[in-house]
Design a protein around this motif. Structure first.
Motif, PDB file in Angstrom:
ATOM      1  N   HIS A   1       0.830  -1.210   0.000  1.00 47.65           N
ATOM      2  CA  HIS A   1       0.000   0.000   0.000  1.00 47.65           C
ATOM      3  C   HIS A   1       0.863   1.258   0.000  1.00 47.65           C
ATOM      4  O   HIS A   1       0.538   2.242  -0.670  1.00 47.65           O
ATOM      5  CB  HIS A   1      -0.966   0.001   1.177  1.00 47.65           C
ATOM      6  CG  HIS A   1      -2.030  -1.047   1.071  1.00 47.65           C
ATOM      7  ND1 HIS A   1      -2.937  -1.088   0.041  1.00 47.65           N
ATOM      8  CD2 HIS A   1      -2.317  -2.104   1.847  1.00 47.65           C
ATOM      9  CE1 HIS A   1      -3.740  -2.115   0.191  1.00 47.65           C
ATOM     10  NE2 HIS A   1      -3.387  -2.762   1.284  1.00 47.65           N
ATOM     11  N   GLN A   2       1.977   1.227   0.719  1.00 48.54           N
ATOM     12  CA  GLN A   2       2.890   2.375   0.706  1.00 48.54           C
ATOM     13  C   GLN A   2       3.471   2.598  -0.681  1.00 48.54           C
ATOM     14  O   GLN A   2       3.537   3.735  -1.161  1.00 48.54           O
ATOM     15  CB  GLN A   2       4.019   2.169   1.713  1.00 48.54           C
ATOM     16  CG  GLN A   2       3.596   2.267   3.160  1.00 48.54           C
ATOM     17  CD  GLN A   2       4.733   1.918   4.109  1.00 48.54           C
ATOM     18  OE1 GLN A   2       5.902   1.920   3.729  1.00 48.54           O
ATOM     19  NE2 GLN A   2       4.394   1.616   5.356  1.00 48.54           N
ATOM     20  N   SER A   3       3.882   1.516  -1.327  1.00 48.00           N
ATOM     21  CA  SER A   3       4.462   1.656  -2.671  1.00 48.00           C
ATOM     22  C   SER A   3       3.411   2.128  -3.671  1.00 48.00           C
ATOM     23  O   SER A   3       3.722   2.889  -4.594  1.00 48.00           O
ATOM     24  CB  SER A   3       5.116   0.353  -3.134  1.00 48.00           C
ATOM     25  OG  SER A   3       4.148  -0.650  -3.313  1.00 48.00           O
ATOM     26  N   LEU A   4       2.174   1.703  -3.505  1.00 49.48           N
ATOM     27  CA  LEU A   4       1.094   2.158  -4.380  1.00 49.48           C
ATOM     28  C   LEU A   4       0.881   3.667  -4.226  1.00 49.48           C
ATOM     29  O   LEU A   4       0.726   4.389  -5.219  1.00 49.48           O
ATOM     30  CB  LEU A   4      -0.189   1.392  -4.063  1.00 49.48           C
ATOM     31  CG  LEU A   4      -1.390   1.638  -4.945  1.00 49.48           C
ATOM     32  CD1 LEU A   4      -1.086   1.293  -6.396  1.00 49.48           C
ATOM     33  CD2 LEU A   4      -2.572   0.815  -4.459  1.00 49.48           C
ATOM     34  N   GLN A   5       0.902   4.158  -2.986  1.00 49.54           N
ATOM     35  CA  GLN A   5       0.759   5.602  -2.756  1.00 49.54           C
ATOM     36  C   GLN A   5       1.919   6.374  -3.365  1.00 49.54           C
ATOM     37  O   GLN A   5       1.719   7.423  -3.984  1.00 49.54           O
ATOM     38  CB  GLN A   5       0.659   5.898  -1.261  1.00 49.54           C
ATOM     39  CG  GLN A   5      -0.652   5.477  -0.644  1.00 49.54           C
ATOM     40  CD  GLN A   5      -0.675   5.697   0.855  1.00 49.54           C
ATOM     41  OE1 GLN A   5       0.362   5.773   1.515  1.00 49.54           O
ATOM     42  NE2 GLN A   5      -1.875   5.793   1.404  1.00 49.54           N
TER      43      GLN A   5
ATOM     44  N   ARG B   1       3.780   5.456  -5.888  1.00 51.06           N
ATOM     45  CA  ARG B   1       3.651   5.399  -7.348  1.00 51.06           C
ATOM     46  C   ARG B   1       2.633   6.425  -7.841  1.00 51.06           C
ATOM     47  O   ARG B   1       2.869   7.122  -8.828  1.00 51.06           O
ATOM     48  CB  ARG B   1       3.249   3.995  -7.788  1.00 51.06           C
ATOM     49  CG  ARG B   1       3.092   3.887  -9.289  1.00 51.06           C
ATOM     50  CD  ARG B   1       2.618   2.523  -9.721  1.00 51.06           C
ATOM     51  NE  ARG B   1       2.334   2.550 -11.140  1.00 51.06           N
ATOM     52  CZ  ARG B   1       2.649   1.578 -11.961  1.00 51.06           C
ATOM     53  NH1 ARG B   1       3.247   0.502 -11.506  1.00 51.06           N
ATOM     54  NH2 ARG B   1       2.360   1.682 -13.228  1.00 51.06           N
ATOM     55  N   ARG B   2       1.507   6.527  -7.157  1.00 51.45           N
ATOM     56  CA  ARG B   2       0.492   7.497  -7.553  1.00 51.45           C
ATOM     57  C   ARG B   2       1.023   8.928  -7.423  1.00 51.45           C
ATOM     58  O   ARG B   2       0.773   9.782  -8.267  1.00 51.45           O
ATOM     59  CB  ARG B   2      -0.776   7.306  -6.719  1.00 51.45           C
ATOM     60  CG  ARG B   2      -1.524   6.063  -7.096  1.00 51.45           C
ATOM     61  CD  ARG B   2      -2.763   5.884  -6.269  1.00 51.45           C
ATOM     62  NE  ARG B   2      -3.449   4.654  -6.653  1.00 51.45           N
ATOM     63  CZ  ARG B   2      -4.258   3.985  -5.868  1.00 51.45           C
ATOM     64  NH1 ARG B   2      -4.512   4.418  -4.641  1.00 51.45           N
ATOM     65  NH2 ARG B   2      -4.831   2.878  -6.283  1.00 51.45           N
ATOM     66  N   TRP B   3       1.773   9.190  -6.346  1.00 48.20           N
ATOM     67  CA  TRP B   3       2.374  10.501  -6.166  1.00 48.20           C
ATOM     68  C   TRP B   3       3.343  10.799  -7.302  1.00 48.20           C
ATOM     69  O   TRP B   3       3.319  11.886  -7.893  1.00 48.20           O
ATOM     70  CB  TRP B   3       3.082  10.546  -4.806  1.00 48.20           C
ATOM     71  CG  TRP B   3       3.832  11.824  -4.579  1.00 48.20           C
ATOM     72  CD1 TRP B   3       3.330  12.988  -4.097  1.00 48.20           C
ATOM     73  CD2 TRP B   3       5.212  12.052  -4.835  1.00 48.20           C
ATOM     74  NE1 TRP B   3       4.312  13.940  -4.046  1.00 48.20           N
ATOM     75  CE2 TRP B   3       5.485  13.383  -4.498  1.00 48.20           C
ATOM     76  CE3 TRP B   3       6.250  11.254  -5.323  1.00 48.20           C
ATOM     77  CZ2 TRP B   3       6.757  13.943  -4.618  1.00 48.20           C
ATOM     78  CZ3 TRP B   3       7.513  11.804  -5.452  1.00 48.20           C
ATOM     79  CH2 TRP B   3       7.755  13.142  -5.105  1.00 48.20           C
ATOM     80  N   PHE B   4       4.196   9.832  -7.619  1.00 47.53           N
ATOM     81  CA  PHE B   4       5.166  10.007  -8.700  1.00 47.53           C
ATOM     82  C   PHE B   4       4.473  10.255 -10.037  1.00 47.53           C
ATOM     83  O   PHE B   4       4.845  11.164 -10.780  1.00 47.53           O
ATOM     84  CB  PHE B   4       6.078   8.772  -8.793  1.00 47.53           C
ATOM     85  CG  PHE B   4       7.010   8.813  -9.971  1.00 47.53           C
ATOM     86  CD1 PHE B   4       8.178   9.567  -9.902  1.00 47.53           C
ATOM     87  CD2 PHE B   4       6.721   8.121 -11.138  1.00 47.53           C
ATOM     88  CE1 PHE B   4       9.047   9.622 -10.989  1.00 47.53           C
ATOM     89  CE2 PHE B   4       7.575   8.173 -12.224  1.00 47.53           C
ATOM     90  CZ  PHE B   4       8.745   8.926 -12.147  1.00 47.53           C
ATOM     91  N   GLU B   5       3.464   9.443 -10.347  1.00 47.28           N
ATOM     92  CA  GLU B   5       2.756   9.608 -11.617  1.00 47.28           C
ATOM     93  C   GLU B   5       2.053  10.959 -11.696  1.00 47.28           C
ATOM     94  O   GLU B   5       2.056  11.612 -12.745  1.00 47.28           O
ATOM     95  CB  GLU B   5       1.765   8.475 -11.824  1.00 47.28           C
ATOM     96  CG  GLU B   5       2.428   7.145 -12.122  1.00 47.28           C
ATOM     97  CD  GLU B   5       1.453   5.988 -12.169  1.00 47.28           C
ATOM     98  OE1 GLU B   5       0.309   6.119 -11.671  1.00 47.28           O
ATOM     99  OE2 GLU B   5       1.843   4.925 -12.687  1.00 47.28           O
TER     100      GLU B   5
END
Length: 107
Positions: free
Chosen positions: A88-92, A94-98
């Motif tokens: 879940h941390q990596s998903l957040q 990734r969304r921030w980066f994108e």
């Protein structure tokens, strides 16, 4: 004086519910158990199964139970042992980066 109260459900297995059964009549109050096979939100009809026997159930009068729509899977992966918190941390991240990358490209 006849009582209009709903009688308690009689415990029955799905295998016991055939058209010749005395339990299989209009107005019977039954308690059945099975695995939810499908559910239609539009009609509120659920289908439960037990072994090779299935039963359609009208669920429109049920309260405090919400069936969720079923996701149709196209790809499956075995993720035994995954750390869900880290996922879940990596998903957040990734969304921030994108979001930042896409906004930087537009300017």
């Amino acid at each position: 004086m006849a009582s209009s109260a709903i009688k308690p459900g009689i415990l029955v297995a799905l295998q016991e519910l055939d058209s010749s059964s005395p339990l299989f009549k209009h107005g019977s109050s039954l308690r059945v158990t099975g695995k939810l096979q499908e559910y239609c939100v539009e009609t509120a009809i659920a289908v439960i199964i037990d072994g090779n026997i299935s039963l359609k159930i009208d669920t429109q009068h049920l309260r405090d139970i919400s069936f969720h729509a079923i996701l149709q899977a196209r790809v499956g992966r075995n993720v035994d042992g995954i750390d869900l918190n880290l996922y879940h941390q990596s998903l957040q991240l990734r969304r921030w980066f994108e979001a930042n990358h896409l906004s930087a490209r537009k300017t």
